[in-house]
Design a protein around this motif. Sequence first.
Motif, PDB file in Angstrom:
ATOM      1  N   UNK A  37       0.927  -0.988   0.430  1.00 29.65           N
ATOM      2  CA  UNK A  37      -0.003  -0.098   0.128  1.00 29.65           C
ATOM      3  C   UNK A  37       1.218   1.121  -0.025  1.00 29.65           C
ATOM      4  N   UNK A  38       2.116   0.716   0.678  1.00 28.92           N
ATOM      5  CA  UNK A  38       2.991   2.343   0.294  1.00 28.92           C
ATOM      6  C   UNK A  38       3.128   2.896  -0.384  1.00 28.92           C
ATOM      7  N   UNK A  39       3.527   2.088  -1.898  1.00 31.11           N
ATOM      8  CA  UNK A  39       3.960   2.720  -2.624  1.00 31.11           C
ATOM      9  C   UNK A  39       2.826   3.612  -3.473  1.00 31.11           C
ATOM     10  N   UNK A  40       1.387   2.630  -3.253  1.00 32.28           N
ATOM     11  CA  UNK A  40       0.424   3.285  -3.884  1.00 32.28           C
ATOM     12  C   UNK A  40       0.186   4.927  -3.146  1.00 32.28           C
ATOM     13  N   UNK A  41       0.505   4.611  -2.073  1.00 28.64           N
ATOM     14  CA  UNK A  41      -0.194   6.101  -1.823  1.00 28.64           C
ATOM     15  C   UNK A  41       0.679   7.061  -1.519  1.00 28.64           C
TER      16      UNK A  41
END
Length: 404
Positions: A99-103
Amino acid sequence: MIKREAYMRQIRPFMNTELIKVLTGFRRSGKSVMLELIQEELLKTGVKEEQCISINFENMKNAHLLDAISLHDEILRRIESIEGKAYLFFDEIQEVVHWEKCINSLRVELDCDIYITGSNAKLLSGELATYLAGRYVEFVIYPFSFQEFIELYHTIYPEETNHQCFRKYLMFGGMPYLANLRYDNNANQQYLRDLFNSVELKDIIKRNKIRDVDLLERIIAYVTLNIGTSFSAFSISKYLKSEGRSISSETIMNYLKACMDAFMFYQVKREDLQGKKILTVNEKYYVVDHGIREAVFGNNQKDIQLVLENIVYMELLRRGYTVFVGKIDNQEIDFVCHKQNDKIYIQVSYLLASEETIAREFGVFDKVQDNYPKYVISMDEFDMSRNGIKHKNIIDFLLESEWT
């Protein structure tokens, strides 16, 4: 809806900034409530409802968004129809792989204000979290305080006194969803047991790939029933050996860490007040919500002294204190509480029912050679303050806006 004003005061200065707002804490502790309150506040400032995109990743209809690329593409698709700034709300973000990459990508690409919640203390640790380093601000959300509990309870039972409310709070704790059940005893217990099982399965067993579920459950039971009692991993190992399980202290510590990462338990270290150092043996543990303890394991009434300690400890965390157990010679002070340049000392007792108890609870402060506030908290109605040490009824103490 109850206004969690204490948290809103912390969050408001960061609203509409480039920083990602991260709300962490125990599952169902009120993080989702806070997202709704933030949206309400933004709408009052002129933000349009269509500018807000909200996704709960525990909802099965969002199962197709549980990887970073799918989520990223979906947000880009939805945002095409938004004029002006977008406001993104992601509930239980840890369910999304990477999720960190997306955010981080959304933060860079879009004119947006991002709010996320998660139920794991490791949410912002590890290699992937380096994507967000220096770009987020974190708020830990706890179950309802007694003040918040009363506010909500009185919307259903307005005639109940504070003492009646406290008896209910002692039994069922501060999980927000209980109000939806109108605090019905049987429904409350069933919900809290189901919540406990959900956290155990999703946030501890599944996330940490734990195979020995029986061992985990034994450790959880031991710690939950011994909240506020000093013990070590070795103590648990000895206990389990007597139960026919030979387990290393290291394994036990790993399981305890998994429980703490899920915000089920909080560990309190000991502060040597004479040597001015932190001791790392025989820590104490407290459970995030004492209502879960009652529903799953029972005995809150029997162990009321320990439960009162648990309630006071969690209130200290809500108010921003860093808490230690104080050690001075062979005596202990329940809580030594630090916040910036302030410090307070607290002893918790069920009832000051004898001169011996009074002497013990007040006398523990005799060797503390400073002028910071010192409290003895109990269920007693009469004020027994003495020698500069303040005695407070626990209900009055929890409802005070400031402690001085």
